[in-house]
Design a protein around this motif. Structure first.
Motif, short mmCIF file in Angstrom:
data_model
loop_
_atom_site.label_atom_id
_atom_site.label_comp_id
_atom_site.label_asym_id
_atom_site.label_seq_id
_atom_site.Cartn_x
_atom_site.Cartn_y
_atom_site.Cartn_z
N GLY A 13 -6.80 2.74 3.12
CA GLY A 13 -5.65 3.20 2.36
C GLY A 13 -5.75 2.95 0.87
O GLY A 13 -4.77 3.00 0.16
N LEU A 16 -4.22 5.52 -1.63
CA LEU A 16 -2.77 5.45 -1.58
C LEU A 16 -2.26 4.21 -2.31
O LEU A 16 -1.32 4.29 -3.10
N THR A 77 4.15 3.51 6.44
CA THR A 77 4.41 4.94 6.24
C THR A 77 5.84 5.17 5.77
O THR A 77 6.08 5.96 4.86
N VAL A 80 6.20 4.31 2.07
CA VAL A 80 5.54 5.29 1.21
C VAL A 80 6.33 6.60 1.20
O VAL A 80 6.53 7.21 0.15
N GLN A 126 0.76 11.06 -3.89
CA GLN A 126 1.07 10.03 -2.90
C GLN A 126 1.23 10.65 -1.51
O GLN A 126 0.75 10.11 -0.52
N ALA A 129 -2.19 11.56 -0.20
CA ALA A 129 -2.93 10.36 0.20
C ALA A 129 -2.39 9.79 1.51
O ALA A 129 -3.17 9.33 2.36
N LEU A 130 -1.09 9.84 1.69
CA LEU A 130 -0.50 9.38 2.94
C LEU A 130 -0.95 10.25 4.10
O LEU A 130 -1.34 9.75 5.16
N ARG A 133 -4.52 9.48 4.93
CA ARG A 133 -4.62 8.21 5.67
C ARG A 133 -4.23 8.43 7.13
O ARG A 133 -4.91 7.96 8.03
#
Length: 138
Positions: A13, A16, A77, A80, A126, A129-130, A133
């Protein structure tokens, strides 16, 4: 010399976390500027110093929360997602406030638009990136 594989940051991660850390630093710097320089900035931007003080206090707390998320080895999660949604809400509120409420100077209008675009851009990065992941965990 490190024996960690080059692919480890993507699995842990890291992108992120870096985006969250960047968000926290930029937001924190903005908060400090609003808190320390609300009078001069208010005059330059054409935005009330009281509003800047309030925003500065809010942003300081928000930056601390985002920084705590960034410090976690695996940011949750839900946290974020909350940051992404808050950043998108800030972006929308900035443009709406500019259109419907504020009457800033030209510099203030440019500043509001630039910070809204920056925050919106961070939200998109973001979110991506989440999702990356999550896809790597399947």
């Amino acid at each position: 010399m490190s024996t960690t594989p080059l692919t480890a940051p993507a699995r842990t991660g890291e992108p992120l976390r870096r985006l969250l850390a960047l968000d926290a630093v930029v937001t924190g710097a903005n908060a400090l500027a609003y808190l320390a320089l609300s009078g001069p900035l208010g005059r330059f931007l054409g935005i009330g110093s009281g509003l800047l003080l309030g925003l500065g206090a809010f942003l300081a707390v928000y930056a601390a929360g985002v920084g705590l998320l960034a410090a976690r080895p695996h940011p949750p999660t839900a946290g974020v997602t909350g940051v992404v949604e808050a950043n998108l809400a800030w972006t929308a509120a900035s443009f709406l406030t500019l259109a419907l409420w504020l009457s800033p100077t030209a510099a203030g209008a440019v500043w509001v638009m630039l910070q809204a675009l920056t925050v919106g851009g961070l939200a998109v990065l973001q979110h991506r990136a989440l999702k990356a992941r999550q896809a790597s965990q399947v």
